[in-house]
Design a protein around this motif. Structure first.
Motif, PDB file in Angstrom:
ATOM      1  N   SER A 211       0.806  -1.223   0.000  1.00 31.93           N
ATOM      2  CA  SER A 211       0.000   0.000   0.000  1.00 31.93           C
ATOM      3  C   SER A 211       0.837   1.270   0.000  1.00 31.93           C
ATOM      4  N   ILE A 212       1.940   1.270   0.737  1.00 32.08           N
ATOM      5  CA  ILE A 212       2.749   2.489   0.794  1.00 32.08           C
ATOM      6  C   ILE A 212       3.431   2.751  -0.544  1.00 32.08           C
ATOM      7  N   GLU A 213       3.770   1.697  -1.267  1.00 34.06           N
ATOM      8  CA  GLU A 213       4.336   1.874  -2.610  1.00 34.06           C
ATOM      9  C   GLU A 213       3.329   2.525  -3.559  1.00 34.06           C
ATOM     10  N   TRP A 214       2.044   2.316  -3.310  1.00 33.81           N
ATOM     11  CA  TRP A 214       1.008   2.871  -4.183  1.00 33.81           C
ATOM     12  C   TRP A 214       0.922   4.395  -4.100  1.00 33.81           C
ATOM     13  N   LEU A 215       1.491   4.986  -3.055  1.00 35.99           N
ATOM     14  CA  LEU A 215       1.395   6.439  -2.896  1.00 35.99           C
ATOM     15  C   LEU A 215       1.964   7.180  -4.107  1.00 35.99           C
ATOM     16  N   LYS A 216       2.935   6.566  -4.781  1.00 37.53           N
ATOM     17  CA  LYS A 216       3.518   7.205  -5.958  1.00 37.53           C
ATOM     18  C   LYS A 216       2.483   7.373  -7.075  1.00 37.53           C
ATOM     19  N   ASP A 217       1.564   6.420  -7.176  1.00 40.99           N
ATOM     20  CA  ASP A 217       0.568   6.435  -8.249  1.00 40.99           C
ATOM     21  C   ASP A 217      -0.759   7.034  -7.824  1.00 40.99           C
ATOM     22  N   TYR A 218      -1.020   7.083  -6.526  1.00 41.74           N
ATOM     23  CA  TYR A 218      -2.306   7.591  -6.037  1.00 41.74           C
ATOM     24  C   TYR A 218      -2.059   8.661  -4.980  1.00 41.74           C
ATOM     25  N   PRO A 219      -1.890   9.906  -5.386  1.00 43.21           N
ATOM     26  CA  PRO A 219      -1.628  10.983  -4.415  1.00 43.21           C
ATOM     27  C   PRO A 219      -2.802  11.251  -3.482  1.00 43.21           C
ATOM     28  N   ASN A 220      -3.981  10.683  -3.784  1.00 50.82           N
ATOM     29  CA  ASN A 220      -5.147  10.835  -2.910  1.00 50.82           C
ATOM     30  C   ASN A 220      -5.258   9.690  -1.902  1.00 50.82           C
ATOM     31  N   LEU A 221      -4.237   8.848  -1.811  1.00 53.24           N
ATOM     32  CA  LEU A 221      -4.240   7.719  -0.878  1.00 53.24           C
ATOM     33  C   LEU A 221      -3.547   8.084   0.431  1.00 53.24           C
ATOM     34  N   VAL A 222      -4.111   7.611   1.536  1.00 46.36           N
ATOM     35  CA  VAL A 222      -3.524   7.755   2.869  1.00 46.36           C
ATOM     36  C   VAL A 222      -3.437   6.366   3.480  1.00 46.36           C
ATOM     37  N   VAL A 223      -2.298   6.010   4.031  1.00 42.52           N
ATOM     38  CA  VAL A 223      -2.123   4.725   4.711  1.00 42.52           C
ATOM     39  C   VAL A 223      -1.853   5.002   6.180  1.00 42.52           C
ATOM     40  N   SER A 224      -2.691   4.458   7.053  1.00 45.51           N
ATOM     41  CA  SER A 224      -2.483   4.660   8.493  1.00 45.51           C
ATOM     42  C   SER A 224      -2.173   3.332   9.167  1.00 45.51           C
ATOM     43  N   ARG A 225      -1.280   3.387  10.148  1.00 43.55           N
ATOM     44  CA  ARG A 225      -0.880   2.206  10.912  1.00 43.55           C
ATOM     45  C   ARG A 225      -0.705   2.592  12.385  1.00 43.55           C
ATOM     46  N   THR A 226      -0.520   1.575  13.213  1.00 44.50           N
ATOM     47  CA  THR A 226      -0.461   1.822  14.648  1.00 44.50           C
ATOM     48  C   THR A 226       0.596   0.946  15.318  1.00 44.50           C
ATOM     49  N   PHE A 227       1.024   1.375  16.504  1.00 47.57           N
ATOM     50  CA  PHE A 227       1.903   0.579  17.348  1.00 47.57           C
ATOM     51  C   PHE A 227       1.113  -0.112  18.469  1.00 47.57           C
ATOM     52  N   SER A 228      -0.208   0.022  18.450  1.00 50.28           N
ATOM     53  CA  SER A 228      -1.028  -0.464  19.561  1.00 50.28           C
ATOM     54  C   SER A 228      -1.312  -1.954  19.512  1.00 50.28           C
ATOM     55  N   LYS A 229      -1.158  -2.574  18.357  1.00 46.95           N
ATOM     56  CA  LYS A 229      -1.555  -3.973  18.209  1.00 46.95           C
ATOM     57  C   LYS A 229      -0.341  -4.893  18.255  1.00 46.95           C
ATOM     58  N   ALA A 230       0.204  -5.255  17.109  1.00 49.49           N
ATOM     59  CA  ALA A 230       1.299  -6.233  17.077  1.00 49.49           C
ATOM     60  C   ALA A 230       2.537  -5.744  17.825  1.00 49.49           C
ATOM     61  N   TYR A 231       2.745  -4.426  17.896  1.00 47.47           N
ATOM     62  CA  TYR A 231       3.927  -3.892  18.562  1.00 47.47           C
ATOM     63  C   TYR A 231       3.740  -3.719  20.074  1.00 47.47           C
ATOM     64  N   GLY A 232       2.531  -3.951  20.576  1.00 42.97           N
ATOM     65  CA  GLY A 232       2.323  -4.008  22.018  1.00 42.97           C
ATOM     66  C   GLY A 232       2.405  -2.701  22.767  1.00 42.97           C
ATOM     67  N   LEU A 233       2.058  -1.570  22.131  1.00 40.59           N
ATOM     68  CA  LEU A 233       2.182  -0.271  22.801  1.00 40.59           C
ATOM     69  C   LEU A 233       0.831   0.422  22.976  1.00 40.59           C
ATOM     70  N   ALA A 234      -0.226  -0.352  23.174  1.00 44.71           N
ATOM     71  CA  ALA A 234      -1.568   0.237  23.251  1.00 44.71           C
ATOM     72  C   ALA A 234      -1.671   1.306  24.330  1.00 44.71           C
ATOM     73  N   GLY A 235      -1.025   1.074  25.469  1.00 41.70           N
ATOM     74  CA  GLY A 235      -1.115   2.030  26.569  1.00 41.70           C
ATOM     75  C   GLY A 235      -0.330   3.308  26.341  1.00 41.70           C
ATOM     76  N   LEU A 236       0.584   3.292  25.391  1.00 42.52           N
ATOM     77  CA  LEU A 236       1.405   4.481  25.131  1.00 42.52           C
ATOM     78  C   LEU A 236       0.856   5.336  23.992  1.00 42.52           C
ATOM     79  N   ARG A 237       0.001   4.759  23.144  1.00 39.35           N
ATOM     80  CA  ARG A 237      -0.701   5.508  22.099  1.00 39.35           C
ATOM     81  C   ARG A 237       0.263   6.138  21.091  1.00 39.35           C
ATOM     82  N   ALA A 238       0.604   5.398  20.085  1.00 46.00           N
ATOM     83  CA  ALA A 238       1.419   5.921  18.985  1.00 46.00           C
ATOM     84  C   ALA A 238       0.931   5.311  17.680  1.00 46.00           C
ATOM     85  N   GLY A 239       0.712   6.162  16.708  1.00 45.83           N
ATOM     86  CA  GLY A 239       0.314   5.725  15.379  1.00 45.83           C
ATOM     87  C   GLY A 239       0.840   6.705  14.357  1.00 45.83           C
TER      88      GLY A 239
END
Length: 367
Positions: A211-239
């Protein structure tokens, strides 16, 4: 003196909002029912506990907490830019990815606009849309997931933003790379597509969209991710969001200058290098998912196949009653009637013994 009527003075969209209902806290249940042991499988948290590398790094940060955080998050942005092969000016940091989603809506959506999302999709999408006063367009789901053809057909000249969660919460449904690409080709260039990938790391590597590679072709695309799930930082809140530099520049004009605190910045920076922790989280999740699926198959419960770190199980019309009975057994899961899934409960993947505690409790209670 006349009384100030706060409700009447509030924006119309805010007056009609219902507060977001988070998963029930463990200590609250312990207080209410006098339980000594509680298992929480309600909020899609990582059951491994904090990465040891993060724990060590945070100790070194404590002496500097009298100082404000780095408002630009230089080191975390630099690491993310290297990881994703983008420029640091394409990254916007948030207090969890929820913060980023709200910043996006506040930056681009007005009361004259429409926002499209799927039925059964993440509750933040309609919440932020309503708060702004825009029109929410909830497109009926297909097999509990996004119907991209119908979503494309719902676009009008008032559409400003489309939210797509992949995998989706709370259903765990997943869209293929090809289907998203076809959809992006259908979306007008003046409509923003927000691809919310909070559970991206749990998807099998060969199925993950570039998806992040697609940004070159789709300037109207936004990709959001978080550290709250697999990275185990839900209590610290970072995305974070990765976008074009132009979009990021606008988002950073709205973003609060210290929206990610010093501990969150350091933890996120360090955990990106803890590859063993991430792989262990993925491994534990896969094993736990299989454990819950086998329970459903053995005990005759339907479930929605999931690509996240949770399984949404069909328990029937007494779902609310079963949820309450599980609480008395010391097991917290998530009712999802608010997502138009009144017969289901969402169960987060825990450690093996936590999953078994849920299974045993389900087998003890009467349906």
């Amino acid at each position: 003196m006349a009384r100030f009527d706060a409700t009447a003075a509030a924006n119309p969209g805010v007056r009609q909002l219902q507060p977001y209902q988070a998963g029930k806290p463990m200590d609250e249940l312990q207080r209410e029912l006098g339980l000594s042991h509680v298992v929480k499988l309600a909020s899609n948290e990582n059951p491994l506990g904090l990465s040891e590398k993060v724990r060590t790094a945070l100790q070194g940060e404590l002496s500097d907490l009298i100082r404000y955080p780095d408002a630009n998050g230089f080191y975390l942005k630099s690491k993310l830019a290297e990881l994703h092969g983008v420029d640091t000016h394409q990254i916007t940091l948030g207090n969890g990815s929820n913060d980023v989603l709200e910043i996006l809506a506040r930056t681009f959506v007005s009361a004259d606009n429409e926002v499209i999302f799927s039925q059964h999709a993440f509750v933040v999408y309609p919440l932020v849309t309503q708060a702004i006063g825009a029109k929410a367009v909830a497109v009926p789901a297909s097999d509990y997931g996004h119907d991209l053809d119908a979503m494309a057909g719902a676009i009008t000249d008032r559409t400003k933003m489309i939210f797509i969660a992949n995998p989706n919460n709370p259903t765990g449904t997943f869209l293929s790379t090809e289907s998203i690409k076809v959809f992006l080709d259908k979306v007008p260039s003046n409509v923003l597509v927000v691809l919310d990938e909070a559970y991206y790391e749990y998807v099998a590597e060969h199925e993950r969209a570039p998806s992040i590679e697609w940004l070159k072709d789709y300037p109207n695309l936004v990709v959001s991710r978080t550290f709250s799930k697999a990275y185990g930082l839900a209590g610290l809140r970072a995305g974070y969001a990765v976008t074009s530099a132009e979009i990021a520049d606008l988002l950073n004009r709205i973003r609060q200058p210290f929206n990610v605190n010093s501990l969150s910045l350091k933890a996120a920076e360090v955990v990106l290098d803890d590859h063993d922790y991430l792989q262990q989280a993925i491994k534990v999740n896969a094993a736990g998912m299989q454990q819950l699926i086998e329970f459903c198959q053995q005990d005759g419960f339907g479930y929605i196949p999931s690509h996240g770190n949770f399984l949404t199980i069909e328990v029937g019309p007494k779902a609310a009653d079963i949820y309450q009975k599980l609480l008395h057994e010391g097991v917290i899961v998530r009712p999802v009637a608010g997502y138009e899934l009144p017969n289901h409960l969402r169960v987060s993947i825990g450690l093996a013994d936590e999953n078994q505690a849920f299974i045993d409790a389900m087998r003890r209670i009467s349906y």
